[in-house]
Scaffold this active site. Structure first.
Site, short mmCIF file in Angstrom:
data_model
loop_
_atom_site.label_atom_id
_atom_site.label_comp_id
_atom_site.label_asym_id
_atom_site.label_seq_id
_atom_site.Cartn_x
_atom_site.Cartn_y
_atom_site.Cartn_z
N SER A 266 37.12 44.86 45.29
CA SER A 266 37.03 44.88 43.89
C SER A 266 37.74 45.76 43.11
O SER A 266 37.76 46.97 43.47
CB SER A 266 35.55 44.55 43.30
OG SER A 266 35.45 44.55 42.12
N THR B 50 41.57 37.28 40.04
CA THR B 50 40.18 36.80 39.38
C THR B 50 40.53 36.45 37.93
O THR B 50 40.75 36.97 37.00
CB THR B 50 38.99 37.62 39.47
OG1 THR B 50 38.76 38.09 40.92
CG2 THR B 50 37.66 36.89 38.86
N TYR C 16 41.44 42.63 38.61
CA TYR C 16 41.06 42.11 37.24
C TYR C 16 42.01 42.45 36.18
O TYR C 16 42.50 43.68 36.23
CB TYR C 16 39.70 42.76 36.76
CG TYR C 16 38.59 42.10 37.07
CD1 TYR C 16 38.37 40.88 36.95
CD2 TYR C 16 37.29 42.96 37.79
CE1 TYR C 16 37.13 40.25 37.48
CE2 TYR C 16 36.29 42.40 38.26
CZ TYR C 16 36.02 41.00 37.99
OH TYR C 16 34.85 40.35 38.51
N HIS D 211 32.04 32.27 40.05
CA HIS D 211 31.70 33.74 40.37
C HIS D 211 30.22 33.87 40.65
O HIS D 211 29.58 34.81 40.19
CB HIS D 211 31.90 34.47 38.97
CG HIS D 211 32.38 35.67 38.66
ND1 HIS D 211 33.74 36.09 38.65
CD2 HIS D 211 31.85 36.95 38.84
CE1 HIS D 211 33.74 37.30 38.63
NE2 HIS D 211 32.66 37.98 38.67
N LYS E 118 41.48 33.33 42.04
CA LYS E 118 39.78 33.07 42.18
C LYS E 118 39.39 32.50 41.00
O LYS E 118 39.58 33.21 39.92
CB LYS E 118 39.41 34.46 42.74
CG LYS E 118 38.10 34.74 42.91
CD LYS E 118 37.50 35.89 43.51
CE LYS E 118 36.14 35.93 43.83
NZ LYS E 118 35.15 36.16 42.61
C1 LIG Z 1 26.96 41.73 42.59
C2 LIG Z 1 28.33 40.86 42.43
C3 LIG Z 1 29.26 41.50 41.97
C4 LIG Z 1 30.44 40.71 41.86
N1 LIG Z 1 31.73 41.25 41.33
C5 LIG Z 1 32.90 40.87 41.45
C6 LIG Z 1 34.17 41.71 41.34
O1 LIG Z 1 34.00 42.65 41.18
N2 LIG Z 1 35.24 40.83 41.33
C7 LIG Z 1 35.30 39.34 41.40
O2 LIG Z 1 36.26 38.79 41.64
N3 LIG Z 1 34.05 38.86 41.66
C8 LIG Z 1 32.76 39.53 41.75
N4 LIG Z 1 31.91 38.69 42.05
C9 LIG Z 1 31.63 37.17 42.52
C10 LIG Z 1 31.86 37.24 43.93
O3 LIG Z 1 33.50 37.74 44.31
C11 LIG Z 1 31.70 35.88 44.56
O4 LIG Z 1 32.43 35.05 43.66
C12 LIG Z 1 30.44 35.54 44.51
O5 LIG Z 1 29.48 36.52 44.99
C13 LIG Z 1 30.15 34.11 45.54
O6 LIG Z 1 28.72 33.82 45.51
P1 LIG Z 1 27.69 34.23 46.54
O7 LIG Z 1 27.30 35.69 46.16
O8 LIG Z 1 26.62 33.33 46.26
O9 LIG Z 1 28.27 34.25 47.80
C14 LIG Z 1 30.43 39.43 42.35
C15 LIG Z 1 29.48 38.85 42.62
C16 LIG Z 1 28.35 39.74 42.99
C17 LIG Z 1 27.07 39.03 43.41
#
Ligand SMILES: Cc1cc2nc3c(=O)[nH]c(=O)nc-3n(C[C@H](O)[C@H](O)[C@H](O)COP(=O)(O)O)c2cc1C
Length: 382
Positions: free
Chosen positions: A109, A158, A132, A278, A254
């Site tokens: 990320s 994203t 981002y 997300h 994404k």
């Molecule tokens: C703690 C956390 C931080 C996240 N940070 C980002 C991020 O920095 N960039 C991003 O594109 N998605 C981020 N996401 C979304 C994840 O990439 C992903 O879409 C999501 O976790 C998928 O769902 P799941 O946790 O049920 O597998 C984050 C998700 C979580 C749980």
């Protein structure tokens, strides 16, 4: 209980809850507002019923596949997650190593604790980088160049976080990186001594891709105002072109949850899209990812790769997404729980659990090759 005794992702989640300070554990285990979409992502997988088949040769099974032309030992990548180095010291480096050893993609990320260069220094195969787009375009251009220089083989852009969804738990917990030292936060950390010991052993406690790279962000006090102001609410489809040109490699969009946006993604020249909300952290009330997957695959799946994330908690969920036409899937929280529970070994355990569940489920559905899964393996009318 050690991570190797964990049999399910839920076991790892329980272990992580006991090892990671509350504010960081809950940062992972939370969604926006009522958390309705967060829950729906998981619940809707349970509604899908598999077709059990018998007396089919189940020997020589294969989970190997490809995502955007890269060989993967199973079509499950680690999703980009911010603050990962707060679930466990040096978390991104450890997770990237576990993914590399397992033969699945790791996505770093923009909001990681370990920097692009840190992760590069401990891996030998290319990883993916998630971008981002910030208002400071020089910072963004430089970030793309750094990902290129590190040999990243895909850029995951994203699109669903132009402004930040509200997560009540984070506000109530007073989440920040590095952690604040109020009595409440100190108590949360003091009750997690192993986490603290690991953290004392690393110097990586803040956003490694940003501090020292973004203009005016040399220290920690300038960081929090910079990040909260920098996400670009004006980002538009037109911006994809300059990002694609600057990057020049494989591009994955994404955060697509709508057929019309999927068609726009196709027109933008991207190589793949990730059907995603997300992880329920942005628009509460949005549809679950898995419920939108079939119609998005029908709209663009014959012209570009469609991937999915959100709510995957088992290899069975992976299989259901593949049956609906996803060429790849991503796990966010499952690997974060493994990481929090036991560092690199915990992430490895997450992947082992999912692989086993995917393999056995595939066999009991009467299939031997993950690439042959289709809607034919699901009940249409139950
Ligand atoms: C703690 C956390 C931080 C996240 N940070 C980002 C991020 O920095 N960039 C991003 O594109 N998605 C981020 N996401 C979304 C994840 O990439 C992903 O879409 C999501 O976790 C998928 O769902 P799941 O946790 O049920 O597998 C984050 C998700 C979580 C749980």
């Amino acid at each position: 209980m050690s991570v190797n005794q964990a049999l399910t992702i839920a076991d790892l989640k329980n272990q992580a809850r006991r090892r990671v300070p509350k504010m960081f554990f809950e940062y992972a285990d939370s969604g926006a507002w009522t958390e309705g979409t967060y829950r729906a992502n998981e619940d809707d997988f349970h509604k899908i019923k598999l077709r059990q088949r018998v007396l089919v040769d189940m020997t020589n099974r294969s989970l190997a596949s490809e995502m955007i032309g890269e060989k993967v030992s199973m079509p499950v990548a680690l999703a980009p997650t911010g603050f990962t180095g707060m679930q466990h010291a040096d978390g991104e480096m450890l997770a990237a190593q576990a993914a590399e050893e397992f033969g699945v993609p790791f996505t770093l990320s923009t909001m990681s604790i370990c920097s692009i260069e840190d992760v590069r220094s401990v891996t030998s195969k290319p990883f993916w980088f998630q971008l981002y787009v910030m208002q400071d375009r020089d910072f963004v251009l430089n970030l793309i160049d750094r990902a290129k220089a590190a040999g990243c083989s895909a850029l995951v852009l994203t699109l669903d976080l132009q402004i930040l969804g509200q997560r009540h738990k984070d506000l109530r917990n007073g989440l920040s990186a590095p952690p604040r030292f109020t009595p409440k936060h100190l108590w949360q950390m003091a009750t997690r001594p192993f986490w603290c010991l690991d953290m004392l052993g690393t110097k990586r406690h803040t956003f490694g891709n940003i501090v020292g790279h973004a203009k005016g962000v040399g220290d920690l006090s300038s960081l929090s105002s910079w990040t909260s102001e920098q996400f670009d609410p004006q980002l538009s489809w037109k911006d994809i072109a300059w990002i694609r040109d600057r990057w020049g490699g494989k591009l994955i969009l994404k955060g697509i949850l709508d057929e019309e946006d999927a068609r726009m993604s196709l027109d933008s020249g991207a190589d793949a899209i990730i059907v995603s909300n997300h992880g329920g952290r942005q628009l509460d009330g949005a549809a679950s990812s898995i419920s939108m997957l079939p119609r998005i695959v029908d709209a663009v799946g014959d012209k570009m790769e469609v991937h999915l994330d959100g709510g995957i908690r088992s290899g069975q969920d992976v299989l259901k997404a593949l049956c609906y036409g996803a060429k790849g899937t991503y796990i966010g929280r499952p690997f974060l729980y493994g990481l929090g529970a036991g560092g690199k070994a915990g992430v490895r355990r997450t992947l082992e659990i999912i692989r086993k569940e995917l393999d056995v489920t595939m066999a009991l559905c009467g299939e031997r090759d993950v690439k042959n899964l289709s809607r034919n393996n699901l009940h249409k009318d139950l």
